[in-house]
Design an enzyme around this catalytic site. Structure first.
Site, mmCIF file in Angstrom:
data_model
loop_
_atom_site.group_PDB
_atom_site.id
_atom_site.type_symbol
_atom_site.label_atom_id
_atom_site.label_comp_id
_atom_site.label_asym_id
_atom_site.label_seq_id
_atom_site.Cartn_x
_atom_site.Cartn_y
_atom_site.Cartn_z
ATOM 1 N N GLY A 224 41.535 44.661 43.397
ATOM 2 C CA GLY A 224 42.081 44.024 44.609
ATOM 3 C C GLY A 224 42.942 44.982 45.410
ATOM 4 C CG ASN B 225 49.668 42.492 42.122
ATOM 5 O OD1 ASN B 225 48.985 41.498 42.313
ATOM 6 N ND2 ASN B 225 50.108 42.827 40.911
ATOM 7 C CE1 TYR C 113 37.606 37.045 33.189
ATOM 8 C CE2 TYR C 113 35.715 37.954 32.046
ATOM 9 C CZ TYR C 113 36.637 38.015 33.073
ATOM 10 O OH TYR C 113 36.577 39.047 33.989
ATOM 11 N N GLY D 75 44.660 46.961 40.492
ATOM 12 C CA GLY D 75 43.247 47.154 40.192
ATOM 13 C C GLY D 75 42.296 47.085 41.372
ATOM 14 C CB SER E 169 32.938 39.039 34.644
ATOM 15 O OG SER E 169 32.679 39.890 33.546
HETATM 16 N N1 NAP Z 1 38.302 45.327 35.022
HETATM 17 C C1 NAP Z 1 37.042 45.043 34.724
HETATM 18 O O1 NAP Z 1 36.369 45.815 34.049
HETATM 19 C C2 NAP Z 1 36.415 43.781 35.238
HETATM 20 C C3 NAP Z 1 35.088 43.494 34.885
HETATM 21 C C4 NAP Z 1 34.486 42.349 35.378
HETATM 22 C C5 NAP Z 1 35.195 41.509 36.204
HETATM 23 N N2 NAP Z 1 36.498 41.793 36.517
HETATM 24 C C6 NAP Z 1 37.191 40.891 37.427
HETATM 25 O O2 NAP Z 1 37.683 41.666 38.503
HETATM 26 C C7 NAP Z 1 38.790 40.987 39.108
HETATM 27 C C8 NAP Z 1 39.929 41.971 39.328
HETATM 28 O O3 NAP Z 1 40.423 42.375 38.067
HETATM 29 P P1 NAP Z 1 41.029 43.829 37.815
HETATM 30 O O4 NAP Z 1 40.103 44.538 36.920
HETATM 31 O O5 NAP Z 1 41.439 44.438 39.084
HETATM 32 O O6 NAP Z 1 42.312 43.433 36.917
HETATM 33 P P2 NAP Z 1 43.884 43.565 37.174
HETATM 34 O O7 NAP Z 1 44.252 44.964 37.503
HETATM 35 O O8 NAP Z 1 44.501 42.931 35.976
HETATM 36 O O9 NAP Z 1 44.132 42.662 38.461
HETATM 37 C C9 NAP Z 1 44.044 41.262 38.394
HETATM 38 C C10 NAP Z 1 44.826 40.657 39.528
HETATM 39 O O10 NAP Z 1 44.703 39.239 39.440
HETATM 40 C C11 NAP Z 1 46.003 38.685 39.567
HETATM 41 N N3 NAP Z 1 46.158 37.382 38.960
HETATM 42 C C12 NAP Z 1 46.052 37.033 37.657
HETATM 43 N N4 NAP Z 1 46.360 35.725 37.510
HETATM 44 C C13 NAP Z 1 46.663 35.261 38.746
HETATM 45 C C14 NAP Z 1 47.068 34.013 39.258
HETATM 46 N N5 NAP Z 1 47.269 32.948 38.461
HETATM 47 N N6 NAP Z 1 47.293 33.895 40.586
HETATM 48 C C15 NAP Z 1 47.141 34.940 41.404
HETATM 49 N N7 NAP Z 1 46.771 36.162 40.993
HETATM 50 C C16 NAP Z 1 46.536 36.309 39.668
HETATM 51 C C17 NAP Z 1 46.904 39.708 38.897
HETATM 52 O O11 NAP Z 1 48.266 39.473 39.270
HETATM 53 P P3 NAP Z 1 49.479 39.951 38.310
HETATM 54 O O12 NAP Z 1 49.572 41.438 38.450
HETATM 55 O O13 NAP Z 1 50.648 39.219 38.869
HETATM 56 O O14 NAP Z 1 49.110 39.512 36.925
HETATM 57 C C18 NAP Z 1 46.318 40.990 39.478
HETATM 58 O O15 NAP Z 1 46.803 41.208 40.767
HETATM 59 C C19 NAP Z 1 39.125 39.828 38.173
HETATM 60 O O16 NAP Z 1 38.570 38.639 38.723
HETATM 61 C C20 NAP Z 1 38.409 40.175 36.885
HETATM 62 O O17 NAP Z 1 38.074 39.028 36.149
HETATM 63 C C21 NAP Z 1 37.118 42.925 36.055
#
Ligand code: NAP
Length: 322
Positions: free
Chosen positions: A33, A29, A187, A31, A156
């Site tokens: 994903g 929903n 984390y 970022g 990450s």
């Molecule tokens: N952004 C960065 O710079 C970065 C860097 C390194 C790694 N990552 C990794 O990239 C991945 C995607 O993150 P993003 O940056 O796209 O962040 P995001 O926009 O916050 O998206 C995270 C997603 O994970 C979902 N989520 C969180 N807790 C959950 C749970 N208990 N069960 C099911 N879904 C859950 C969130 O759902 P809700 O909307 O309902 O909370 C949201 O859909 C993550 O694994 C993150 O650790 C991100």
């Protein structure tokens, strides 16, 4: 501003016809994903958006553009193992193939005091590792029954730490029941577990046709960290504009391309178990190509196969599989 036009991934990969193929994307929903799921649907796939909040999933799918395939939203809260089991039952009742499982979701507990799920798992670990572990293990039969299926899981660069302090999995206390809690350490450790799990699974699945990957998606301007207080939000908003200077990705679309490369490219299956990474100042990898293709993690704890096998054996018991 995030540059929506950057294309790191091979154009052939991003134009493959995915009609007749089925994918699950967790946390779709928002970022990275969201962008991953949207691109799969654009290319004709049937995508199951596995989300913690179905209403947010339904809202998000309304924003998909140029849709050629189909998508459906199903509830899957990775911090609730009952929800994961229900999701798998619902998925299997409707689908008998799974070409790709994208374990994308993740979060960091923004309070520096431990938060536990109803089954007693530390929350950050649960969203990144325990929930995805159970999800994957319960779907292995469907993955194995689908030719050339793939499983990718997001780690990450934080898992790498620094030369002076490399995160590792503390098998004696994964869930911070006895150790002093540190949310960012939790984390980083969960993201080491994810890299180890992809490697162990690649070893276990060798010869089955199923391949596995772990990913650092770069720095994406997503909703990540948005649950924090004013101080955390300020830190995130100050750091994000700097990412361009360091040649890191800066949009969720750029980041999603590493996931799409692992799920779709012809090249990825030659590297089953590998860690695919976009650039990062945290390890200054000169060899890491734009877009992020396989590299050796600078953290030796993330390639210790003895730890990987012990972790998986222990996790099976913890999530009720043994
Ligand atoms: N952004 C960065 O710079 C970065 C860097 C390194 C790694 N990552 C990794 O990239 C991945 C995607 O993150 P993003 O940056 O796209 O962040 P995001 O926009 O916050 O998206 C995270 C997603 O994970 C979902 N989520 C969180 N807790 C959950 C749970 N208990 N069960 C099911 N879904 C859950 C969130 O759902 P809700 O909307 O309902 O909370 C949201 O859909 C993550 O694994 C993150 O650790 C991100």
């Amino acid at each position: 501003m995030a540059n929506k036009n950057v294309i790191w991934a091979d154009k052939a990969t991003l134009s493959k016809d995915l009609s007749g193929k089925t994918y699950i994307v967790t946390g779709s929903n928002s970022g990275v994903g969201f962008e991953t799921a949207q691109q799969l649907v654009k290319q004709g796939a049937q995508v199951v958006m596995a989300v913690r909040r179905p209403e947010a999933g339904e809202e998000a799918r309304k924003n998909f553009k140029n849709v050629k395939g189909t998508c459906e939203v199903m509830k899957c809260d990775l911090a609730d193992l009952d929800s994961v089991r229900n999701f798998v039952n619902e998925f299997k009742a409707k689908h008998n193939q799974l070409d790709g499982l994208m374990c994308n979701a993740g979060m960091v507990n923004m309070e520096n005091k431990p938060k536990y799920t109803k089954h007693g798992f530390e929350y950050t670990w649960s969203a990144s590792y325990f929930g995805h572990f159970l999800l994957t293990e319960l779907l292995l039969d469907t993955l194995k029954a689908t030719p050339n299926a793939r499983m990718a899981i997001i780690s990450s660069v934080v898992h790498a730490g620094s030369p002076k302090s490399r995160p590792k999995v503390h098998l004696e206390d994964l869930n911070y029941k006895k150790r002093k809690y540190d949310n960012f350490a939790a984390y980083g450790e969960a993201k080491v577990a994810v890299v180890l799990y992809a490697k162990e699974l690649a070893e276990r699945l060798e010869g089955t046709g199923v391949t596995t990957y772990s990913i650092h998606p770069g720095w994406a301007r997503s909703n990540f960290g948005s649950g924090g207080g004013v101080i955390m939000k300020s830190i995130f908003s100050l750091v994000q504009p700097l990412t361009k200077w360091f040649n890191m990705s800066d949009s969720s679309w750029e980041s999603a391309q590493t996931s799409l490369h692992c799920l779709l490219s012809d090249d990825a299956p030659q590297h089953s178990g590998a860690y695919f990474s976009q650039h990062s100042v945290l390890y200054r990898d000169k060899e890491c190509k734009k877009g992020g293709w396989p590299m050796k993690s600078p953290n030796p704890n993330a390639s210790d196969m003895d730890s990987a096998r012990k972790l998986v054996k222990m996790t099976r018991g913890m999530v009720g599989l043994d």
